[in-house]
Enzyme design. Sequence first.
Site, PDB file in Angstrom:
ATOM      1  N   HIS A  79      31.615  -8.332 -34.038  1.00 31.38           N
ATOM      2  CA  HIS A  79      32.405  -9.236 -34.884  1.00 31.38           C
ATOM      3  C   HIS A  79      31.453 -10.307 -35.405  1.00 31.38           C
ATOM      4  CE1 HIS A  79      35.345 -12.103 -36.177  1.00 31.38           C
ATOM      5  NE2 HIS A  79      35.049 -12.951 -35.209  1.00 31.38           N
TER       6      HIS A  79
ATOM      7  N   TYR B  78      38.308 -16.528 -40.489  1.00 31.59           N
ATOM      8  CA  TYR B  78      38.705 -17.850 -40.017  1.00 31.59           C
ATOM      9  C   TYR B  78      37.485 -18.770 -40.095  1.00 31.59           C
ATOM     10  CZ  TYR B  78      36.410 -16.210 -35.777  1.00 31.59           C
ATOM     11  OH  TYR B  78      35.486 -15.697 -34.893  1.00 31.59           O
TER      12      TYR B  78
ATOM     13  N   ASP C  62      64.685  -0.337 -16.166  1.00 27.09           N
ATOM     14  CA  ASP C  62      65.995   0.275 -15.929  1.00 27.09           C
ATOM     15  C   ASP C  62      65.832   1.782 -16.039  1.00 27.09           C
ATOM     16  OD1 ASP C  62      65.761   0.643 -18.704  1.00 27.09           O
ATOM     17  OD2 ASP C  62      67.904   0.437 -19.021  1.00 27.09           O
TER      18      ASP C  62
HETATM   19  P1  FAD Z   1      32.428 -12.720 -20.843  1.00 22.00           P
HETATM   20  O1  FAD Z   1      32.353 -14.088 -21.325  1.00 22.00           O
HETATM   21  O2  FAD Z   1      31.634 -11.704 -21.570  1.00 22.00           O
HETATM   22  O3  FAD Z   1      32.042 -12.712 -19.329  1.00 22.00           O
HETATM   23  C1  FAD Z   1      31.777 -11.519 -18.639  1.00 22.00           C
HETATM   24  C2  FAD Z   1      30.653 -11.808 -17.700  1.00 22.00           C
HETATM   25  O4  FAD Z   1      30.422 -10.678 -16.872  1.00 22.00           O
HETATM   26  C3  FAD Z   1      29.334 -12.075 -18.427  1.00 22.00           C
HETATM   27  O5  FAD Z   1      28.948 -13.389 -18.166  1.00 22.00           O
HETATM   28  C4  FAD Z   1      28.387 -11.053 -17.869  1.00 22.00           C
HETATM   29  O6  FAD Z   1      27.092 -11.559 -17.669  1.00 22.00           O
HETATM   30  C5  FAD Z   1      29.057 -10.680 -16.562  1.00 22.00           C
HETATM   31  N1  FAD Z   1      28.641  -9.371 -16.103  1.00 22.00           N
HETATM   32  C6  FAD Z   1      28.731  -8.209 -16.781  1.00 22.00           C
HETATM   33  N2  FAD Z   1      28.195  -7.213 -16.060  1.00 22.00           N
HETATM   34  C7  FAD Z   1      27.777  -7.744 -14.900  1.00 22.00           C
HETATM   35  C8  FAD Z   1      27.143  -7.211 -13.752  1.00 22.00           C
HETATM   36  N3  FAD Z   1      26.838  -5.925 -13.636  1.00 22.00           N
HETATM   37  N4  FAD Z   1      26.848  -8.054 -12.751  1.00 22.00           N
HETATM   38  C9  FAD Z   1      27.163  -9.371 -12.827  1.00 22.00           C
HETATM   39  N5  FAD Z   1      27.756  -9.915 -13.906  1.00 22.00           N
HETATM   40  C10 FAD Z   1      28.057  -9.112 -14.924  1.00 22.00           C
HETATM   41  N6  FAD Z   1      38.390 -15.708 -28.586  1.00 22.00           N
HETATM   42  C11 FAD Z   1      39.252 -16.673 -28.939  1.00 22.00           C
HETATM   43  O7  FAD Z   1      40.216 -16.926 -28.221  1.00 22.00           O
HETATM   44  N7  FAD Z   1      39.105 -17.371 -30.091  1.00 22.00           N
HETATM   45  C12 FAD Z   1      38.068 -17.155 -30.932  1.00 22.00           C
HETATM   46  O8  FAD Z   1      37.938 -17.808 -31.963  1.00 22.00           O
HETATM   47  C13 FAD Z   1      37.149 -16.145 -30.586  1.00 22.00           C
HETATM   48  N8  FAD Z   1      36.130 -15.867 -31.422  1.00 22.00           N
HETATM   49  C14 FAD Z   1      35.171 -14.999 -31.033  1.00 22.00           C
HETATM   50  C15 FAD Z   1      34.056 -14.844 -31.858  1.00 22.00           C
HETATM   51  C16 FAD Z   1      33.039 -14.032 -31.456  1.00 22.00           C
HETATM   52  C17 FAD Z   1      31.850 -13.893 -32.341  1.00 22.00           C
HETATM   53  C18 FAD Z   1      33.151 -13.319 -30.244  1.00 22.00           C
HETATM   54  C19 FAD Z   1      32.055 -12.421 -29.791  1.00 22.00           C
HETATM   55  C20 FAD Z   1      34.268 -13.437 -29.448  1.00 22.00           C
HETATM   56  C21 FAD Z   1      35.294 -14.284 -29.828  1.00 22.00           C
HETATM   57  N9  FAD Z   1      36.436 -14.451 -29.053  1.00 22.00           N
HETATM   58  C22 FAD Z   1      37.332 -15.426 -29.382  1.00 22.00           C
HETATM   59  C23 FAD Z   1      36.704 -13.598 -27.872  1.00 22.00           C
HETATM   60  C24 FAD Z   1      36.273 -14.247 -26.579  1.00 22.00           C
HETATM   61  O9  FAD Z   1      34.987 -14.763 -26.717  1.00 22.00           O
HETATM   62  C25 FAD Z   1      36.279 -13.248 -25.426  1.00 22.00           C
HETATM   63  O10 FAD Z   1      37.467 -12.511 -25.425  1.00 22.00           O
HETATM   64  C26 FAD Z   1      36.128 -13.974 -24.092  1.00 22.00           C
HETATM   65  O11 FAD Z   1      35.017 -14.820 -24.114  1.00 22.00           O
HETATM   66  C27 FAD Z   1      35.967 -12.966 -22.956  1.00 22.00           C
HETATM   67  O12 FAD Z   1      35.703 -13.676 -21.776  1.00 22.00           O
HETATM   68  P2  FAD Z   1      35.281 -12.900 -20.447  1.00 22.00           P
HETATM   69  O13 FAD Z   1      35.121 -13.912 -19.393  1.00 22.00           O
HETATM   70  O14 FAD Z   1      36.234 -11.793 -20.227  1.00 22.00           O
HETATM   71  O15 FAD Z   1      33.926 -12.171 -20.821  1.00 22.00           O
END
Ligand code: FAD
Length: 857
Positions: A256, A287, A573
């Site tokens: 994105h 946006y 249900d």
């Molecule tokens: P993440 O923040 O990705 O955290 C997952 C974590 O797991 C990471 O830190 C990673 O290092 C860790 N991890 C993965 N594998 C391992 C492993 N094997 N061992 C240890 N750790 C691991 N959302 C909104 O609500 N509003 C917005 O305006 C918006 N805009 C966005 C714009 C962009 C460009 C992007 C990319 C996303 C946007 N989003 C927005 C979506 C939002 O950013 C995500 O849905 C949200 O941050 C997900 O959070 P998370 O904690 O699930 O994932």
Amino acid sequence: MRSLGYSQPIAGGQTFRVSKSLKVCLLEPLIQSKARLVIIGAGIVGCSAAYHLAQLGWRGIVVLDAGPLFHTGGSTSHAPGGLSLISASRLLTEYAKYGLPLYAGLEANGRKGATLIGGLEVARSEARWNELKRRSGWGKSYGVECHLLTPAECKQLVPVLDKRQIVGGLFSPGAGIGAPVVASEAMARAAMAKEAAAFHGHTVVTGIERDARRVKAVLTDQGRIETEAVLICAGIWGPLIGRMAGIVIPLMPMEHQYVKVGPIPELAAFGKEIAMPIVRVHDHLMYCRMHGDQWGMGNYNHVPLPVEPDTIRQHRDSNGEPSKNPFTPEHFQEPFEGVSTVFPMVRGKPITDSFNGLFSFTPDGLPIMGPHPDVDDLWLAEAIWITHAGGAGRAIAEWMTGGVPSLDVREADVSRFHPHALTKSYVRVRGDESYKNTHLIIHPSEPMRRPRGIRRTPFYDRYVAQQAVFIEMGGWERAAWCESNASLAEPAPRVPARSGWAAQYWSPVQAAEHLRTREAAALFDMSTFTKIEIEGPDSLALAQWVFTNQMDVRVGRVVYTLMLDFNGGMRSDMTVARLAADRFRILSGAGAGPRDLAWLRRQAQARGFNVRLNDVTSAYGAIGLWGPKAREILAAVTEDDVSNSGFPYYTAREIIIGAAHGYAMRVSYVGEPGWEIYIPTDYAVGVWDALWEVGRPLGLIAAGMGAMDSLRIEKGYRRLGFDMDANYNPLEAGMEHVIRWKKGEGSTGSQRGFIGREALLKLKEKPLTCQLACLTLDNPGDVVMGREPILEAGRVVGFVSSANTGYSVSQHVAYGYLPVELAVPGTKLSIEYFDQKVPATVAAEPLFDPRGERVRA
Ligand code: FAD
């Protein structure tokens, strides 16, 4: 309108301001060897889960992240933080209503977790302007303050927009812009301050140890942690972590685009980081937000760019930003032209930052949460936006603590997926579609476009021959109506034809099929409904425990019942037939089936019941034969006694039709006499053809789901997931007649009571505050579709849970939960349909055949 109370802080909750000086343990490896819970991922979801679990008294939590804390390099690290409140989903709206003020009250390192400066959605076309009116209705329905604005009013809020380029806007003052890493860190530090959780950065999870049933330990590059439970909050890496535990997490990481341009003097003049609301320009699928003198633009207006989870770069190979892929300018050019029409100041300004960020898209665009159905103590909180992470973290914490979240979570439940929805090809195609749908106008009756034709019932070809218009449900192709019945639509049915929005994905043929069912008979394809069998010595004990109705009935009886959660909320249900002393067959919805099966398995296991639970959906075709001529038709193809006394209402038994052995149940979801007939799949078409041949001269037709829904609504049958969900209890839904309060009284242990009884008894002691009511629209030709706000003297008092036209009663019907004092027949109310106030009156229900004489005839 009854508030769900979710906006209030969680018990014991408070907002946290945590300064850098606070002495807390931000542990770098060395990790401990034992934990009560390991959370994988310290993005906003993992931090929110830890925070809320800490609030509920959990201790011994270990949170691991492969990246550095708290700028971990996951999606949270570079999300621009757009926080909006309005959504078609009540669940997501409630999560946002709770989470946004929570973030705004958080602080870390002198920065706030969110600035609630408002959100503005602008329309550049009449179609979009209408859509904003509809969205305004959702906002009001779900308790979000929002206002439709003129272009001039929009300009007052966002002075940098060209008001000549827009038709109008929708403003929600409670929305805003988050600082996701700040909010994450503040929540993490609050959890650490309670000594509930230890956070370890630079710790890569490499494996999950489990036995056949439950998780045992998490393996990392820093050592092994033995644990009682695991919560996966790994965002786009979820599928890889899931694979370590032997499960599938059906999400697709998608690229994105996000771009900043500047410096822009008009923005610099404000002298602030954020001085105006975030703006959604839906027509361009974009946006925009302010970053000091820069203008940030998020872009969905490009071909889907899926990324296979295996190809996501490692933290070490990506400069600490593995969820940022290189910018592809060719996907930005055209959208930029579009959005610069609304914001001319951006023209010619240099790009200062640009990337293709990765985040998760699921087959239905909703989060994946809850206990995994196949592995005990393995929990998921995946595919959750920043906007919803506060509420979702709270829900997961409640779920893990008390067994049930306080809001109905069916839309997000990990158990909701059919097996096909877990396949790679499906997840891939649906990821693309979900991405494209993010800003599109989606009609409530619009069928899924891709993929189609995954599941076909034995009668599919028969419906094709009837020129059926198909919709999709649970992967099945289902007829909405059959064009072959178009000639029945003349002369025009008793209700005026629809036009505009209400006429989309609708046909007057639905009305004709409805009326023909009432006048003669129709065949409905019921094969898509889920069929689950309980077998074994403890079948009755399980049935008594999970269902509200009396299940200790003689073999051959059919029971309609509810399944509650432990809070007394309505989970599901179903119709249940007792096939033998130790065998029941459950018929539940096509969409609800997987979740029902998972719940039944969990409850059976929790009580140690000796039962087998099998999904036998694919083993049987099912025909609904209903209408006043149904008996005559069935009698012509079977030698069995199908008279009213020989085959009474709510009984079931084997039946032979031609050479096929079927199982017929005398029940009806349409309010007409008739049967549901279950036939082994290979014999099913033969039975359809036999009924068709004898039935045609009597006026028999093949009918679709459109007619079924209109038949059920005028009969007052509640629709699961619409009129009934766990946010309400059976007392509010007018379903007390299927509660057997005294079931099992006098017995002990597993024979006593049923799930939800104790909670329901407590609720019964208090006066009801709201009740499901039936409304009819006062003016012929008016239509509502569902989710619109219901008003009394301009005040929102509820919203439409389901709606359709009652063609036999010549009225348009809407159901909705109202304050009890208004749920009284004769009360005059109105429903806001787009920006029109449609007058409506509460009616006594059911509208059709209130004494139920037809079904018993
Ligand atoms: P993440 O923040 O990705 O955290 C997952 C974590 O797991 C990471 O830190 C990673 O290092 C860790 N991890 C993965 N594998 C391992 C492993 N094997 N061992 C240890 N750790 C691991 N959302 C909104 O609500 N509003 C917005 O305006 C918006 N805009 C966005 C714009 C962009 C460009 C992007 C990319 C996303 C946007 N989003 C927005 C979506 C939002 O950013 C995500 O849905 C949200 O941050 C997900 O959070 P998370 O904690 O699930 O994932």
